[in-house]
Design an enzyme around this catalytic site. Structure first.
Site, mmCIF file in Angstrom:
data_model
loop_
_atom_site.group_PDB
_atom_site.id
_atom_site.type_symbol
_atom_site.label_atom_id
_atom_site.label_comp_id
_atom_site.label_asym_id
_atom_site.label_seq_id
_atom_site.Cartn_x
_atom_site.Cartn_y
_atom_site.Cartn_z
ATOM 1 C CD GLU A 1 -1.067 10.987 37.523
ATOM 2 O OE1 GLU A 1 0.068 11.470 37.642
ATOM 3 O OE2 GLU A 1 -2.116 11.668 37.578
ATOM 4 C CE LYS B 1 17.628 14.049 48.921
ATOM 5 N NZ LYS B 1 18.184 12.844 49.474
ATOM 6 C CG ASP C 1 17.943 11.462 46.335
ATOM 7 O OD1 ASP C 1 16.774 11.185 46.644
ATOM 8 O OD2 ASP C 1 18.844 11.653 47.164
ATOM 9 C CG HIS D 1 -6.708 11.132 34.794
ATOM 10 N ND1 HIS D 1 -5.665 10.721 35.589
ATOM 11 C CD2 HIS D 1 -6.224 12.136 34.029
ATOM 12 C CE1 HIS D 1 -4.601 11.462 35.331
ATOM 13 N NE2 HIS D 1 -4.914 12.335 34.381
HETATM 14 C C1 LIG Z 1 -5.215 10.848 27.346
HETATM 15 C C2 LIG Z 1 -5.105 11.904 26.273
HETATM 16 C C3 LIG Z 1 -3.655 11.960 25.791
HETATM 17 C C4 LIG Z 1 -6.005 11.523 25.130
HETATM 18 O O1 LIG Z 1 -5.965 12.561 24.201
HETATM 19 P P1 LIG Z 1 -6.675 12.505 22.780
HETATM 20 O O2 LIG Z 1 -6.344 13.758 22.121
HETATM 21 O O3 LIG Z 1 -8.077 12.142 22.938
HETATM 22 O O4 LIG Z 1 -5.912 11.279 22.112
HETATM 23 P P2 LIG Z 1 -5.892 10.770 20.603
HETATM 24 O O5 LIG Z 1 -6.379 9.358 20.631
HETATM 25 O O6 LIG Z 1 -6.507 11.741 19.664
HETATM 26 O O7 LIG Z 1 -4.316 10.740 20.296
HETATM 27 C C5 LIG Z 1 -3.539 11.920 20.233
HETATM 28 C C6 LIG Z 1 -2.118 11.574 20.593
HETATM 29 O O8 LIG Z 1 -2.018 11.291 21.974
HETATM 30 C C7 LIG Z 1 -1.105 10.218 22.191
HETATM 31 N N1 LIG Z 1 -1.815 9.100 22.837
HETATM 32 C C8 LIG Z 1 -3.142 8.931 22.949
HETATM 33 N N2 LIG Z 1 -3.420 7.826 23.647
HETATM 34 C C9 LIG Z 1 -2.252 7.262 23.979
HETATM 35 C C10 LIG Z 1 -1.881 6.099 24.704
HETATM 36 N N3 LIG Z 1 -2.786 5.290 25.233
HETATM 37 N N4 LIG Z 1 -0.567 5.846 24.869
HETATM 38 C C11 LIG Z 1 0.363 6.653 24.336
HETATM 39 N N5 LIG Z 1 0.061 7.768 23.639
HETATM 40 C C12 LIG Z 1 -1.228 8.078 23.461
HETATM 41 C C13 LIG Z 1 -0.551 9.844 20.848
HETATM 42 O O9 LIG Z 1 0.634 10.556 20.607
HETATM 43 C C14 LIG Z 1 -1.628 10.317 19.916
HETATM 44 O O10 LIG Z 1 -1.145 10.665 18.635
HETATM 45 P P3 LIG Z 1 -1.015 9.519 17.476
HETATM 46 O O11 LIG Z 1 0.217 8.775 17.802
HETATM 47 O O12 LIG Z 1 -2.242 8.660 17.575
HETATM 48 O O13 LIG Z 1 -0.922 10.302 16.217
HETATM 49 C C15 LIG Z 1 -5.535 13.324 26.761
HETATM 50 O O14 LIG Z 1 -6.897 13.317 27.122
HETATM 51 C C16 LIG Z 1 -4.734 13.881 27.887
HETATM 52 O O15 LIG Z 1 -3.599 14.285 27.709
HETATM 53 N N6 LIG Z 1 -5.309 13.981 29.091
HETATM 54 C C17 LIG Z 1 -4.634 14.656 30.201
HETATM 55 C C18 LIG Z 1 -4.069 13.646 31.096
HETATM 56 C C19 LIG Z 1 -2.896 14.193 31.896
HETATM 57 O O16 LIG Z 1 -2.152 15.034 31.487
HETATM 58 N N7 LIG Z 1 -2.721 13.640 33.052
HETATM 59 C C20 LIG Z 1 -1.596 14.042 33.870
HETATM 60 C C21 LIG Z 1 -1.872 13.875 35.267
HETATM 61 S S1 LIG Z 1 -2.984 15.027 35.925
HETATM 62 C C22 LIG Z 1 -2.299 15.322 37.456
HETATM 63 O O17 LIG Z 1 -1.752 14.431 38.043
HETATM 64 C C23 LIG Z 1 -2.064 16.695 37.869
HETATM 65 C C24 LIG Z 1 -3.199 17.672 38.142
HETATM 66 C C25 LIG Z 1 -4.231 17.645 37.044
HETATM 67 O O18 LIG Z 1 -3.796 17.449 39.376
HETATM 68 C C26 LIG Z 1 -2.409 18.989 38.175
HETATM 69 C C27 LIG Z 1 -3.237 20.220 38.135
HETATM 70 O O19 LIG Z 1 -3.643 20.698 39.191
HETATM 71 O O20 LIG Z 1 -3.398 20.729 37.021
HETATM 72 N N1 LIG Z 2 25.741 13.539 51.142
HETATM 73 C C1 LIG Z 2 24.580 14.136 51.152
HETATM 74 O O1 LIG Z 2 24.315 15.038 51.931
HETATM 75 C C2 LIG Z 2 23.535 13.742 50.171
HETATM 76 C C3 LIG Z 2 23.701 12.656 49.376
HETATM 77 N N2 LIG Z 2 22.750 12.316 48.466
HETATM 78 C C4 LIG Z 2 23.049 11.129 47.688
HETATM 79 O O2 LIG Z 2 24.251 11.403 47.025
HETATM 80 C C5 LIG Z 2 24.383 10.506 45.954
HETATM 81 C C6 LIG Z 2 24.910 11.262 44.768
HETATM 82 O O3 LIG Z 2 26.066 11.956 45.149
HETATM 83 P P1 LIG Z 2 27.083 12.351 44.031
HETATM 84 O O4 LIG Z 2 28.115 13.224 44.650
HETATM 85 O O5 LIG Z 2 26.353 12.851 42.842
HETATM 86 O O6 LIG Z 2 27.642 10.941 43.563
HETATM 87 P P2 LIG Z 2 28.796 10.040 44.182
HETATM 88 O O7 LIG Z 2 28.875 10.129 45.648
HETATM 89 O O8 LIG Z 2 28.664 8.689 43.562
HETATM 90 O O9 LIG Z 2 30.089 10.772 43.584
HETATM 91 C C7 LIG Z 2 30.375 10.730 42.227
HETATM 92 C C8 LIG Z 2 31.634 9.897 42.032
HETATM 93 O O10 LIG Z 2 31.835 9.681 40.660
HETATM 94 C C9 LIG Z 2 33.150 10.103 40.311
HETATM 95 N N3 LIG Z 2 33.090 10.519 38.900
HETATM 96 C C10 LIG Z 2 33.573 9.767 37.879
HETATM 97 N N4 LIG Z 2 33.330 10.363 36.712
HETATM 98 C C11 LIG Z 2 32.680 11.517 36.979
HETATM 99 C C12 LIG Z 2 32.161 12.546 36.163
HETATM 100 N N5 LIG Z 2 32.254 12.518 34.836
HETATM 101 N N6 LIG Z 2 31.556 13.582 36.763
HETATM 102 C C13 LIG Z 2 31.423 13.632 38.104
HETATM 103 N N7 LIG Z 2 31.910 12.679 38.926
HETATM 104 C C14 LIG Z 2 32.525 11.608 38.380
HETATM 105 C C15 LIG Z 2 33.468 11.207 41.302
HETATM 106 O O11 LIG Z 2 34.862 11.357 41.362
HETATM 107 P P3 LIG Z 2 35.630 12.185 42.498
HETATM 108 O O12 LIG Z 2 35.782 11.227 43.637
HETATM 109 O O13 LIG Z 2 36.901 12.572 41.889
HETATM 110 O O14 LIG Z 2 34.752 13.344 42.884
HETATM 111 C C16 LIG Z 2 32.855 10.625 42.573
HETATM 112 O O15 LIG Z 2 33.697 9.690 43.168
HETATM 113 C C17 LIG Z 2 23.012 9.944 45.684
HETATM 114 O O16 LIG Z 2 22.988 8.607 46.126
HETATM 115 C C18 LIG Z 2 22.114 10.783 46.551
HETATM 116 O O17 LIG Z 2 21.000 10.067 46.953
HETATM 117 C C19 LIG Z 2 21.647 13.082 48.256
HETATM 118 C C20 LIG Z 2 21.453 14.207 49.005
HETATM 119 C C21 LIG Z 2 22.320 14.561 50.078
#
Ligand SMILES: CC(C)(COP(=O)([O-])OP(=O)([O-])OC[C@H]1O[C@@H](n2cnc3c(N)ncnc32)[C@H](O)[C@@H]1OP(=O)([O-])[O-])[C@@H](O)C(=O)NCCC(=O)NCCSC(=O)C[C@@](C)(O)CC(=O)[O-]
Ligand SMILES: NC(=O)C1=CN([C@@H]2O[C@H](COP(=O)(O)OP(=O)(O)OC[C@H]3O[C@@H](n4cnc5c(N)ncnc54)[C@H](OP(=O)(O)O)[C@@H]3O)[C@@H](O)[C@H]2O)C=CC1
Length: 650
Positions: free
Chosen positions: A244, A375, A451, A549
């Protein structure tokens, strides 16, 4: 079909294949290892929830020509049931591997790719071998390495090799994947559709037995970086995998706006959950069990059985809800640095088995009864929390709101109430009191191997904005996220690219204090969400969403030619409009272009969609109240949507 039949048929070993009648049976090396190696492995059978036995045939193969035998085991994925093992194979004769555990083995499988390609064609004078001949070679060598790809495909078609076990059958992961693609290409009638899906130069050793089955390649997703994100007196560069356009730019702008004051955060609760459903003969018996579970001594019994299944998973709490004869028990546990779903499921299964010893008439209907809730959208996670519960806050000075975010504190506060609170309430939202937390959560999830399906619960968030400071000129913004389900070990975090993204933030693998890395990752996510919320809300308040956008989020391959002028490099054309600055302007570029300005809009409209860009002259003739005395002139070049492309001040 019952679980046992399903399992048998999916691993069916055709008569005469190397698997058939082989005394070396499949077993789970993890189970074997965790038993301290005391069990003698030969067969592996796992009981599903319904108690039906299921066993898998073995695959035995030689790797890299060093004549070392390996027996590996298909990992059973039944959601519940106690595992019973009958492992009788002599350990001295056979080296036992688990796909995750033996690195050198995996390396050989991975690096075997180049050798494999040499074997994939018949030599010029070599005769085509019959299926019987191929089968004999496969049986004799216990691996299909020396057969050509076409011969292996024939063995797959004749069901001597299951297509999903090609990697094992050829003793080479990349070659296995490549042959599977050829088979798929034939089924599709063309392999053209697969040409854009890469499969080479990927470390499948990390995937195999852990992250994906029946692999045909990998999908590269672009990763952008937002930051530096100033959080709790540190700075982080946050990787975001997304398609996006505009999302990273927006989040980056949020980080920029917070770069002076920074963000503070806390993890306020930690507990992954599993909520099985059990049934009793009567509601009274279900009530007895509920009351039994509420006794502290009995909790200790459950905890003892739960905790012994892991070095890290620790049961913290049991919550239960009764519905007639059904009892739903929500197990809440800390899981160290892992997200913990496998761990909590394992612990829950062990504790439920212990509960069944006490309540013999208890029937385990399912290890997951949706009271977890995993989920799916649900109120329980929003209210009780799941994974890490995090809060982050920041103060944004009014000048930053004006200059970087191009809006005002009052506009932001007003919009937040109208959109994120009232609007979400009107929509009947459940945990969605935010603008786009899911955008940031999902992009970081994909980049860091979380995940991705857990974005649904992890994106629960309420964004609050208030005027702050003595005169209420600044902005206080907070994001509260009660259910961030993340880990820095396990799951997809082991994959090389994802692991790199975790390393970028210093949160890869286990922390010295278990849980610290995962907690920090959750805080980084919450803080990045805050940055994203700030920027998108500002864009909406300023009316900049669409134009931003159209600039960053529309591919030139899909748009009409006239739209391309949005990114045209052509020099500006007339008209040039002149406008005096008012005293409210501070003279900055930001303030000049952010003004609602009818003259500018008219100039843009006059330019029409055929012109690549327009210039707009802003003259400050009198000097502003902020101390500038001499007149100044600013020429702003804009594209046809009024988006500034260049600014010169005289
Ligand atoms: C696009 C901007 C940021 C422009 O914004 P602007 O203020 O015109 O940008 P600018 O050129 O003045 O720059 C300001 C700062 O923005 C950053 N910036 C600026 N351009 C870039 C770039 N190309 N790459 C990386 N960073 C950038 C950068 O940090 C920059 O600072 P600087 O470094 O220049 O001092 C602004 O218009 C904006 O944020 N728009 C909103 C877009 C957005 O948030 N989209 C998210 C998805 S929307 C969606 O999926 C969900 C929705 C909307 O449906 C949810 C809902 O229902 O609400
Ligand atoms: N089973 C299910 O119903 C579901 C599974 N998943 C999937 O499960 C997976 C993640 O499961 P998750 O249990 O997180 O991972 P893992 O199954 O990989 O288990 C973690 C492993 O890491 C070991 N481990 C080593 N160091 C650490 C530490 N510092 N902290 C914690 N554990 C450590 C654990 O040891 P030890 O053996 O001693 O515990 C364990 O064997 C993902 O792939 C996800 O997509 C997602 C949703 C549902």
């Amino acid at each position: 079909m019952e679980a046992s039949e399903e399992c048998h048929s999916s691993f069916q070993s055709p008569e005469g294949s190397p698997q058939d009648g082989n005394p070396d049976r499949f077993f789970d090396a993890r189970e074997y290892e965790s038993s301290g190696g005391e069990e003698e492995p030969t067969t592996c059978s796992t009981r599903g929830d319904n108690g039906v036995n299921c066993s898998s045939p073995p695959v035995k193969f030689t790797v890299g020509g060093d004549q070392e035998d390996y027996v590996t085991c298909h990992r059973h994925h039944h959601s519940g049931g106690a595992a019973t093992k009958d492992h009788k194979l002599s350990k001295s004769r056979t080296r036992v591997v688990d796909s995750n555990l033996d690195e050198s083995f995996m390396k050989k499988m991975y690096l075997g790719a180049s050798i494999a390609s040499a074997n994939s064609q018949l030599l010029p004078n070599q005769k085509t071998r019959s299926v019987q001949e191929c089968l004999e070679i496969y049986r004799k060598e216990a691996v299909a390495k020396s057969l050509t790809d076409d011969e292996i495909i024939t063995l797959v078609k004749d069901k001597h090799i299951p297509a999903y076990q090609l990697e094992k059958a050829v003793g080479d992961m990349e070659r296995g994947v490549s042959i599977r693609r050829k088979i798929l290409g034939t089924s599709l009638g063309t392999d053209e559709s697969l040409t854009g899906l890469p499969f080479e130069n990927y470390d499948y050793s990390k995937v195999y037995g852990a992250c994906c089955e029946n692999v045909i390649g990998y999908v590269p997703v672009p990763v952008g970086v937002a930051g530096p994100l100033k959080l709790d007196n540190n700075t982080y560069h946050v990787p975001m995998a997304t398609t996006e356009g505009c999302l990273v730019a927006s989040t980056n702008r949020g980080c920029r706006a917070l770069s002076d004051t920074g963000i503070s955060s806390r993890v306020v609760a930690d507990g992954m959950t599993r909520g099985p459903v059990v049934r009793f003969p009567s509601a009274i018996r279900a009530s007895d069990a509920k009351i039994w579970l509420q006794d502290v001594k009995n909790f200790d019994t459950m905890k003892e059985n739960f905790d012994k299944t892991s070095r890290f998973a620790r049961l913290q709490k049991l919550q239960s809800q009764i519905a007639g004869r059904h009892l739903f028990i929500r197990f809440v546990a800390t899981t160290g640095d892992a997200m913990g779903m496998n761990m909590v499921s394992k612990g829950t299964e062990a504790a439920l088995n212990a509960l069944q010893e006490i309540f013999h008439d208890m029937e385990i209907l399912s290890l997951s009864g949706n009271y977890c809730t995993d989920k799916k959208s649900s109120a329980v996670n929003w209210i009780e929390g799941r994974g890490k519960s995090v809060v982050a806050e920041a103060i944004v000075p009014s000048r930053t709101v004006k200059n970087i975010l191009k809006t005002s504190v009052s506009a932001l506060v007003e919009l937040n109430v109208a959109k994120n609170l009232v609007g979400s309430a009107i929509a009947g939202s459940n945990g969605g009191f935010n603008a786009h937390a899911a955008n940031i959560v999902t992009a970081i999830f994909i980049a860091t191997g979380q995940d991705p399906a857990q974005n649904i619960v992890s994106s629960n968030c309420i964004t609050l904005m208030e005027p702050f400071g003595e005169n209420g000129e600044d902005l206080h913004i907070s994001c509260t996220m009660p259910s961030v389900e993340v880990g820095t070990v396990g799951g997809g975090t082991v994959l090389p690219a994802q692991s790199s993204c975790l390393k970028m933030m210093g949160v890869s693998g286990s922390a010295k204090i278990p849980g610290e890395n995962a907690g920090l990752l959750a805080r980084i996510i919450c803080a990045t969400v805050l940055a994203g919320e700030l920027s998108l809300m500002a864009a909406l308040a300023a009316g900049h969403l669409v134009r931003s956008h159209l600039r960053h989020n529309r591919s030139s391959t899909d748009v009409a030619p006239e739209s391309l002028c949005l990114v045209s490099e052509k020099p500006a054309e007339v008209p040039v409009a002149t406008q005096k600055c008012t005293d409210e302007d501070d003279g900055s570029f930001a303030s000049l272009i952010s003004r609602k300005d009818s003259k500018r809009e008219r100039a843009v409209a006059a330019a029409g969609s055929s012109r690549p860009s327009v210039s707009f002259k802003l003259t400050n003739s009198s000097g502003s109240s902020r101390g500038r005395s001499s007149p100044s002139e600013t020429v702003v070049k804009m594209d046809i949507l009024g988006f500034p492309t260049e600014c010169k001040q005289s």
